[in-house]
Design a protein around this motif. Structure first.
Motif, PDB file in Angstrom:
ATOM      1  N   GLY A 272       0.754  -1.190   0.364  1.00 29.99           N
ATOM      2  CA  GLY A 272      -0.106   0.047   0.196  1.00 29.99           C
ATOM      3  C   GLY A 272       0.813   1.272   0.004  1.00 29.99           C
ATOM      4  N   TRP A 273       2.057   1.105   0.453  1.00 31.98           N
ATOM      5  CA  TRP A 273       3.017   2.334   0.402  1.00 31.98           C
ATOM      6  C   TRP A 273       4.129   2.183  -0.553  1.00 31.98           C
ATOM      7  CZ3 TRP A 273       7.860   2.528   3.270  1.00 31.98           C
ATOM      8  CH2 TRP A 273       8.433   3.907   3.084  1.00 31.98           C
ATOM      9  N   ALA A 274       5.085   1.206  -0.007  1.00 32.16           N
ATOM     10  CA  ALA A 274       6.548   1.328  -0.866  1.00 32.16           C
ATOM     11  C   ALA A 274       6.318   1.024  -2.488  1.00 32.16           C
ATOM     12  CB  ALA A 274       7.290   0.165  -0.161  1.00 32.16           C
ATOM     13  N   PHE A 275       5.071   0.037  -2.550  1.00 31.66           N
ATOM     14  CA  PHE A 275       5.024  -0.148  -4.087  1.00 31.66           C
ATOM     15  C   PHE A 275       4.728   1.161  -5.018  1.00 31.66           C
ATOM     16  CE2 PHE A 275       2.228  -1.498  -7.587  1.00 31.66           C
ATOM     17  CZ  PHE A 275       2.647  -2.442  -8.139  1.00 31.66           C
ATOM     18  N   TYR A 276       4.195   1.953  -4.420  1.00 28.56           N
ATOM     19  CA  TYR A 276       3.816   3.388  -4.924  1.00 28.56           C
ATOM     20  C   TYR A 276       4.911   4.532  -4.909  1.00 28.56           C
ATOM     21  CZ  TYR A 276      -0.762   0.964  -5.664  1.00 28.56           C
ATOM     22  OH  TYR A 276      -1.673   0.212  -6.044  1.00 28.56           O
ATOM     23  N   LEU A 277       5.979   4.228  -4.415  1.00 34.62           N
ATOM     24  CA  LEU A 277       6.909   5.412  -4.300  1.00 34.62           C
ATOM     25  C   LEU A 277       7.667   5.381  -5.602  1.00 34.62           C
ATOM     26  CD1 LEU A 277       8.583   4.219  -0.737  1.00 34.62           C
ATOM     27  CD2 LEU A 277       6.986   6.255  -1.551  1.00 34.62           C
ATOM     28  N   PRO A 278       7.999   6.565  -5.915  1.00 33.51           N
ATOM     29  CA  PRO A 278       8.812   6.933  -7.242  1.00 33.51           C
ATOM     30  C   PRO A 278      10.031   5.753  -7.280  1.00 33.51           C
ATOM     31  CG  PRO A 278       8.327   8.831  -6.258  1.00 33.51           C
ATOM     32  CD  PRO A 278       8.018   8.029  -4.944  1.00 33.51           C
ATOM     33  N   ASN A 279      10.643   5.578  -6.229  1.00 27.85           N
ATOM     34  CA  ASN A 279      11.763   4.713  -6.186  1.00 27.85           C
ATOM     35  C   ASN A 279      11.562   3.668  -5.062  1.00 27.85           C
ATOM     36  OD1 ASN A 279      13.601   6.113  -8.065  1.00 27.85           O
ATOM     37  ND2 ASN A 279      13.400   7.643  -6.628  1.00 27.85           N
ATOM     38  N   GLY A 280      10.541   2.679  -5.325  1.00 25.19           N
ATOM     39  CA  GLY A 280       9.958   1.810  -4.148  1.00 25.19           C
ATOM     40  C   GLY A 280      10.581   0.570  -4.334  1.00 25.19           C
ATOM     41  N   LEU A 281      11.693   0.180  -4.943  1.00 22.40           N
ATOM     42  CA  LEU A 281      12.195  -1.176  -5.190  1.00 22.40           C
ATOM     43  C   LEU A 281      12.774  -1.551  -3.893  1.00 22.40           C
ATOM     44  CD1 LEU A 281      12.653  -3.524  -6.746  1.00 22.40           C
ATOM     45  CD2 LEU A 281      14.514  -2.763  -7.665  1.00 22.40           C
ATOM     46  N   VAL A 282      13.620  -0.723  -3.239  1.00 21.51           N
ATOM     47  CA  VAL A 282      14.492  -1.090  -2.255  1.00 21.51           C
ATOM     48  C   VAL A 282      13.612  -1.189  -0.962  1.00 21.51           C
ATOM     49  CG1 VAL A 282      16.423  -0.098  -0.688  1.00 21.51           C
ATOM     50  CG2 VAL A 282      16.468  -0.225  -3.141  1.00 21.51           C
ATOM     51  N   PRO A 283      12.835  -0.288  -0.564  1.00 21.84           N
ATOM     52  CA  PRO A 283      11.921  -0.302   0.383  1.00 21.84           C
ATOM     53  C   PRO A 283      10.980  -1.388   0.348  1.00 21.84           C
ATOM     54  CG  PRO A 283      11.478   1.921  -1.005  1.00 21.84           C
ATOM     55  CD  PRO A 283      12.521   1.279  -1.453  1.00 21.84           C
ATOM     56  N   PHE A 284      10.396  -1.612  -0.670  1.00 22.63           N
ATOM     57  CA  PHE A 284       9.460  -2.925  -1.184  1.00 22.63           C
ATOM     58  C   PHE A 284      10.233  -4.139  -0.471  1.00 22.63           C
ATOM     59  CE2 PHE A 284       7.583  -6.067  -3.416  1.00 22.63           C
ATOM     60  CZ  PHE A 284       6.066  -6.131  -3.003  1.00 22.63           C
ATOM     61  N   ILE A 285      11.556  -4.530  -1.022  1.00 21.88           N
ATOM     62  CA  ILE A 285      12.055  -5.631  -0.650  1.00 21.88           C
ATOM     63  C   ILE A 285      12.470  -5.529   0.728  1.00 21.88           C
ATOM     64  CG2 ILE A 285      14.387  -6.922  -1.135  1.00 21.88           C
ATOM     65  CD1 ILE A 285      14.265  -6.004  -4.098  1.00 21.88           C
ATOM     66  N   ALA A 286      13.050  -4.543   1.305  1.00 20.16           N
ATOM     67  CA  ALA A 286      13.142  -4.400   2.790  1.00 20.16           C
ATOM     68  C   ALA A 286      11.983  -4.779   3.588  1.00 20.16           C
ATOM     69  CB  ALA A 286      13.553  -2.986   3.249  1.00 20.16           C
ATOM     70  N   LEU A 287      10.788  -4.426   3.318  1.00 19.03           N
ATOM     71  CA  LEU A 287       9.571  -4.758   3.886  1.00 19.03           C
ATOM     72  C   LEU A 287       9.255  -6.018   3.728  1.00 19.03           C
ATOM     73  CD1 LEU A 287       7.679  -1.542   3.376  1.00 19.03           C
ATOM     74  CD2 LEU A 287       7.986  -2.651   5.618  1.00 19.03           C
ATOM     75  N   LEU A 288       9.639  -6.833   2.538  1.00 15.46           N
ATOM     76  CA  LEU A 288       9.532  -8.148   2.176  1.00 15.46           C
ATOM     77  C   LEU A 288      10.104  -9.207   3.268  1.00 15.46           C
ATOM     78  CD1 LEU A 288       9.789  -8.928  -1.830  1.00 15.46           C
ATOM     79  CD2 LEU A 288       7.508  -8.606  -0.323  1.00 15.46           C
ATOM     80  N   VAL A 289      11.142  -8.722   3.561  1.00 19.28           N
ATOM     81  CA  VAL A 289      11.869  -9.276   4.745  1.00 19.28           C
ATOM     82  C   VAL A 289      11.354  -9.617   5.882  1.00 19.28           C
ATOM     83  CG1 VAL A 289      14.289  -9.532   6.000  1.00 19.28           C
ATOM     84  CG2 VAL A 289      14.442  -8.715   3.687  1.00 19.28           C
ATOM     85  N   VAL A 290      10.676  -8.393   6.324  1.00 21.74           N
ATOM     86  CA  VAL A 290       9.890  -8.314   7.480  1.00 21.74           C
ATOM     87  C   VAL A 290       8.580  -9.106   7.256  1.00 21.74           C
ATOM     88  CG1 VAL A 290       8.810  -6.701   9.138  1.00 21.74           C
ATOM     89  CG2 VAL A 290      10.843  -6.036   7.844  1.00 21.74           C
ATOM     90  N   LEU A 291       7.934  -8.847   6.236  1.00 21.54           N
ATOM     91  CA  LEU A 291       6.767  -9.783   5.931  1.00 21.54           C
ATOM     92  C   LEU A 291       7.325 -11.258   5.944  1.00 21.54           C
ATOM     93  CD1 LEU A 291       4.343  -9.222   3.024  1.00 21.54           C
ATOM     94  CD2 LEU A 291       5.000 -11.443   3.601  1.00 21.54           C
ATOM     95  N   GLY A 292       8.281 -11.606   5.476  1.00 18.90           N
ATOM     96  CA  GLY A 292       8.816 -13.000   5.509  1.00 18.90           C
ATOM     97  C   GLY A 292       8.907 -13.617   6.881  1.00 18.90           C
ATOM     98  N   PHE A 293       9.691 -12.780   7.936  1.00 16.47           N
ATOM     99  CA  PHE A 293       9.790 -12.963   9.188  1.00 16.47           C
ATOM    100  C   PHE A 293       8.514 -13.389   9.911  1.00 16.47           C
ATOM    101  CE2 PHE A 293       9.757 -12.135  13.764  1.00 16.47           C
ATOM    102  CZ  PHE A 293      11.009 -12.910  14.318  1.00 16.47           C
ATOM    103  N   PHE A 294       7.494 -12.475   9.766  1.00 15.22           N
ATOM    104  CA  PHE A 294       5.971 -12.862  10.459  1.00 15.22           C
ATOM    105  C   PHE A 294       5.224 -13.845   9.650  1.00 15.22           C
ATOM    106  CE2 PHE A 294       7.297  -8.531  12.132  1.00 15.22           C
ATOM    107  CZ  PHE A 294       7.111  -8.828  13.375  1.00 15.22           C
ATOM    108  N   GLY A 295       5.759 -14.083   8.087  1.00 12.64           N
ATOM    109  CA  GLY A 295       4.995 -15.157   7.632  1.00 12.64           C
ATOM    110  C   GLY A 295       5.277 -16.629   8.374  1.00 12.64           C
ATOM    111  N   GLY A 296       6.559 -16.606   9.269  1.00 18.01           N
ATOM    112  CA  GLY A 296       6.695 -17.797  10.052  1.00 18.01           C
ATOM    113  C   GLY A 296       5.897 -18.344  11.019  1.00 18.01           C
ATOM    114  N   ASN A 297       4.446 -17.493  11.168  1.00 12.04           N
ATOM    115  CA  ASN A 297       3.452 -17.709  11.964  1.00 12.04           C
ATOM    116  C   ASN A 297       2.910 -19.340  11.439  1.00 12.04           C
ATOM    117  OD1 ASN A 297       0.689 -17.727  10.112  1.00 12.04           O
ATOM    118  ND2 ASN A 297       1.810 -16.011   9.525  1.00 12.04           N
ATOM    119  N   PHE A 298       3.199 -19.736  10.319  1.00 12.35           N
ATOM    120  CA  PHE A 298       2.731 -21.063  10.008  1.00 12.35           C
ATOM    121  C   PHE A 298       3.380 -22.269  10.809  1.00 12.35           C
ATOM    122  CE2 PHE A 298       1.075 -19.050   6.397  1.00 12.35           C
ATOM    123  CZ  PHE A 298      -0.164 -19.648   5.916  1.00 12.35           C
ATOM    124  N   ALA A 299       4.768 -21.870  11.353  1.00  9.75           N
ATOM    125  CA  ALA A 299       5.207 -22.818  12.337  1.00  9.75           C
ATOM    126  C   ALA A 299       4.519 -22.938  13.768  1.00  9.75           C
ATOM    127  CB  ALA A 299       6.629 -22.214  12.418  1.00  9.75           C
TER     128      ALA A 299
END
Length: 437
Positions: free
Chosen positions: A332-359
């Motif tokens: 909703g935010w990083a994807f729409y930034l003019p130069n959003g690639l780096v912040p989007f990927i950084a947030l993906l790492v955070v998303l990945g961490f909490f995606g560990g909820n399946f464990a």
């Protein structure tokens, strides 16, 4: 000052029960199967665009971006429906044992993944992905049940975390294969790699011993041997926890799959906007997937100690809040930034961490049900949410088509975690309890 007895007790607590050869072999067989499950699941997301670009014209449709997006959503929904039907493996495992049925699930998803490489139309690909989904959905339930029952009580909680890392190691493996084999030989070669798990299924069937808990349950309850385990998980004893667990897993499925499945497409769009060519954007998607996977593996390993310290319900609440925030910010935010690639990927790492909820579910679900219905309950709760995930996926596809943007429709799925937070208090807290017999 500690006495000799105190020191002996502390030493005993610090020493974990050693694993025997069957437990070790069984774990690695289950882990490898789950790893290859993750690889298989994510292969589709990585090869979606090239596969549909080739197959849509052969099926009578133009390969426009809108048609690729719509067909991709439909095919993924079919995959989720197949995964939803995988609850059939649970009653089979409660009736015939864990290891034989686990091997059958691995064999099923491997064969139909390999067949996907031969698809000539979109509908052939959809059929193969449907049956691959039936196999993939059953593998988690059987692997989780096996590890919970086969490992000693003092090791099984961490075993759940170790097991769940396999699925996301599969994401990483899929990204690496796409970076190498996929880039060099195309999408069909990626699906052919999916035949490899056949070897794992043979190993599981021939070398892994059935769990003692299941064998003791068969001996102790001969009078209920032919009772419907699917009916039993909705009796007065289990009805509430079955429904609550299914809702919580549905929330987790909607949130994680929305973010994970559309992540490569989002990264490709952002990389293209940043000036990368087609090949460079595809490689960036593979790198981003690898980082997402690393984050999730760390999240899986961090979860069991947290669940032991603060309890199952509070741990899931922490992970759900993290998922809601990271999905909303990334799409909703990083994807729409003019130069959003780096912040989007950084947030993906955070998303990945909490995606560990399946464990947590690999740890928590076996604690809520006794042995004679455990596999059925695990399979049902982890599978039914896929039907709702399929419905949501259709909705996301329609929103992407109508809004002509990827970010906002995915960001909206963060709302699902707010529903999950409201349901968590109704789940049983099993911290400190041994696995039921």
């Amino acid at each position: 000052m500690p006495t000799t007895l105190d020191r002996q007790i502390s030493a005993t607590r610090a020493t974990k029960t050693p694993l025997n050869r069957s437990q070790i072999t069984g774990f690695w067989g289950a882990w490898a199967g789950w790893t290859l499950d993750g690889m298989d699941s994510f292969i589709y997301a990585l090869v979606l665009a090239p596969a549909l670009t080739e197959l849509l014209p052969r099926s009578g449709y133009a390969a426009t971006p809108a048609n690729v997006g719509l067909a991709g959503s439909i095919l993924f929904a079919l995959f989720l429906v197949g995964w939803g039907l995988s609850f059939i493996w649970g009653p089979l495992a409660d009736r015939f044992g864990r290891t034989k049925v686990l091997a059958a699930t691995i064999f099923t998803f491997a064969i139909f993944t390999g067949l996907a490489a031969t698809a000539h139309t979109v509908w052939e690909l959809g059929t193969y992905r449907f049956f691959a989904g039936v196999g993939i959905g059953g593998e988690w339930a059987l692997a989780g049940t096996y590890v919970a029952e086969a490992w000693p009580e003092d090791r099984r909680k961490m075993g759940a975390g170790y097991l769940q890392t396999g699925y996301y190691a599969g994401f990483f493996l899929a990204a690496a294969l796409n970076y190498t084999i996929g880039a060099a030989f195309g999408w069909r070669a990626m699906f052919l790699v999916g035949l490899f798990p056949v070897v794992i299924s043979i190993m599981v069937l021939l070398r892994v011993k059935e769990t003692d808990k299941w064998e003791r349950s068969e001996t102790a309850h001969p009078h209920v041997k032919h009772e419907s385990s699917l009916k039993a998980i909705f009796n007065a004893q289990y009805r509430k926890r079955t429904i609550v667990a299914t809702v919580l897993l549905t929330v987790a499925i909607i949130g994680l799959w929305a973010g994970a499945v559309y992540e490569p497409s989002a990264v490709i769009q952002l990389a293209t906007k940043a000036g990368m060519d087609k090949a460079g954007a595809a490689r960036m998607a593979s790198i981003a997937t690898g980082l997402l996977s690393i984050g999730t593996i760390i999240g899986c390993l961090a979860l069991p100690p947290m669940a032991e310290k603060i309890g199952r319900r509070k741990t899931l609440a922490v992970y759900f809040v993290g998922m809601a925030a990271s999905i909303a910010l990334a799409f909703g935010w990083a994807f729409y930034l003019p130069n959003g690639l780096v912040p989007f990927i950084a947030l993906l790492v955070v998303l990945g961490f909490f995606g560990g909820n399946f464990a947590l579910f690999s740890l928590w679900l076996p604690e809520q049900f006794e042995t004679r219905v455990r596999a059925t309950a695990f399979a049902f709760c982890t599978s039914i949410g896929r039907f709702f995930g399929a419905i949501v996926n259709f909705g996301i596809g329609a929103m992407v088509l109508n809004m002509k943007t990827l970010g906002v429709p995915i960001a909206i799925t963060a709302i699902a975690f707010l529903i999950g937070l409201a349901v968590i208090p109704f789940a049983p807290e099993t911290k400190g309890q041994e696995l039921p017999s």
